[in-house]
Scaffold this motif. Structure first.
Motif, PDB file in Angstrom:
ATOM      1  N   ARG A  92       0.837  -1.198   0.000  1.00 61.42           N
ATOM      2  CA  ARG A  92       0.000   0.000   0.000  1.00 61.42           C
ATOM      3  C   ARG A  92       0.871   1.248   0.000  1.00 61.42           C
ATOM      4  NH1 ARG A  92      -4.054  -1.903   4.818  1.00 61.42           N
ATOM      5  NH2 ARG A  92      -4.817  -3.785   3.764  1.00 61.42           N
ATOM      6  N   ILE A  93       0.423   2.247  -0.743  1.00 58.74           N
ATOM      7  CA  ILE A  93       1.120   3.526  -0.768  1.00 58.74           C
ATOM      8  C   ILE A  93       0.104   4.628  -0.452  1.00 58.74           C
ATOM      9  CG2 ILE A  93       2.975   2.760  -2.310  1.00 58.74           C
ATOM     10  CD1 ILE A  93       1.492   4.077  -4.646  1.00 58.74           C
ATOM     11  N   PRO A  94       0.581   5.788   0.018  1.00 55.27           N
ATOM     12  CA  PRO A  94      -0.352   6.824   0.476  1.00 55.27           C
ATOM     13  C   PRO A  94      -1.036   7.628  -0.624  1.00 55.27           C
ATOM     14  CG  PRO A  94       1.913   7.526   0.835  1.00 55.27           C
ATOM     15  CD  PRO A  94       1.972   6.107   0.342  1.00 55.27           C
ATOM     16  N   ASN A  95      -0.407   7.731  -1.783  1.00 53.44           N
ATOM     17  CA  ASN A  95      -0.962   8.580  -2.846  1.00 53.44           C
ATOM     18  C   ASN A  95      -1.025   7.848  -4.179  1.00 53.44           C
ATOM     19  OD1 ASN A  95      -1.136  11.031  -1.214  1.00 53.44           O
ATOM     20  ND2 ASN A  95       1.103  10.992  -1.279  1.00 53.44           N
ATOM     21  N   ARG A  96      -2.057   8.165  -4.941  1.00 55.32           N
ATOM     22  CA  ARG A  96      -2.228   7.570  -6.273  1.00 55.32           C
ATOM     23  C   ARG A  96      -1.242   8.240  -7.219  1.00 55.32           C
ATOM     24  NH1 ARG A  96      -3.809   3.893  -9.730  1.00 55.32           N
ATOM     25  NH2 ARG A  96      -5.617   4.253 -11.031  1.00 55.32           N
ATOM     26  N   ILE A  97      -0.403   7.436  -7.853  1.00 53.88           N
ATOM     27  CA  ILE A  97       0.538   7.921  -8.852  1.00 53.88           C
ATOM     28  C   ILE A  97       0.383   7.073 -10.104  1.00 53.88           C
ATOM     29  CG2 ILE A  97       2.205   8.861  -7.201  1.00 53.88           C
ATOM     30  CD1 ILE A  97       3.847   6.294  -7.545  1.00 53.88           C
ATOM     31  N   LYS A  98       0.914   7.563 -11.206  1.00 52.25           N
ATOM     32  CA  LYS A  98       0.812   6.825 -12.457  1.00 52.25           C
ATOM     33  C   LYS A  98       1.401   5.425 -12.286  1.00 52.25           C
ATOM     34  CE  LYS A  98       1.511   7.330 -17.361  1.00 52.25           C
ATOM     35  NZ  LYS A  98       1.937   8.207 -18.438  1.00 52.25           N
ATOM     36  N   GLY A  99       0.646   4.429 -12.718  1.00 50.10           N
ATOM     37  CA  GLY A  99       1.093   3.048 -12.622  1.00 50.10           C
ATOM     38  C   GLY A  99       0.600   2.321 -11.383  1.00 50.10           C
ATOM     39  N   SER A 100       0.148   3.074 -10.383  1.00 51.72           N
ATOM     40  CA  SER A 100      -0.361   2.421  -9.175  1.00 51.72           C
ATOM     41  C   SER A 100      -1.779   1.911  -9.437  1.00 51.72           C
ATOM     42  CB  SER A 100      -0.367   3.409  -7.993  1.00 51.72           C
ATOM     43  OG  SER A 100      -1.252   4.485  -8.234  1.00 51.72           O
ATOM     44  N   GLY A 101      -2.255   1.058  -8.569  1.00 49.74           N
ATOM     45  CA  GLY A 101      -3.613   0.536  -8.683  1.00 49.74           C
ATOM     46  C   GLY A 101      -4.440   0.995  -7.498  1.00 49.74           C
TER      47      GLY A 101
END
Length: 138
Positions: A90-99
């Motif tokens: 899990r990551i905190p922010n939506r970035i290009k390539g994330s789901g």
């Protein structure tokens, strides 16, 4: 993004009434997969149009609605739960390539969702299986 996803899930769940649980997955390009866990086990693929894409040229293709069988649904849920349950990806922010992955029960107004690291194997496996189910190879 979360508000849009919640509204989309709420509208579909309310419209279907029989849905017991709705799953949403948004791939790294913004294409959406809605998995309706009612008796028919339906996948709805809602692609990004060129106008909606960040490049202005990418298109996710044509929309697809497909009913899958119990075996396919069970396998899909295995991938989904694996991706949803791994806190390390899990990551905190939506970035290009994330789901983006979420779950919503028809009887619960709370949506549970997470942003997944774009390089995570769980994300890639889930995405590959979703595209396989709708008849597209990525």
């Amino acid at each position: 993004m979360k508000i849009l996803a919640f509204c989309l899930i709420f509208v579909i769940s309310t419209h279907l009434n029989a849905a017991t649980i709705t799953y949403l997955y948004v791939d790294g390009s913004g294409n959406r997969f809605l998995i309706i866990g009612d008796s028919r086990k339906t996948i709805k693929y809602v692609p990004v149009s060129a106008e909606q894409s960040s490049s202005g040229t990418y298109s996710g293709g044509e929309a697809v609605v497909k009913i899958i069988n119990e075996r396919e649904y069970s396998t899909l849920m295995d991938y989904y739960k694996k991706a949803m349950g791994n806190k390390k990806i899990r990551i905190p922010n939506r970035i290009k390539g994330s789901g983006y992955i979420s779950t919503q029960s028809a009887t619960d107004s709370q949506q549970k969702g997470y942003i997944l690291n774009g390089s995570a194997s769980e994300k890639k496996e889930l995405e590959a299986y979703l595209f396989f189910l709708i008849g597209r190879v990525q």
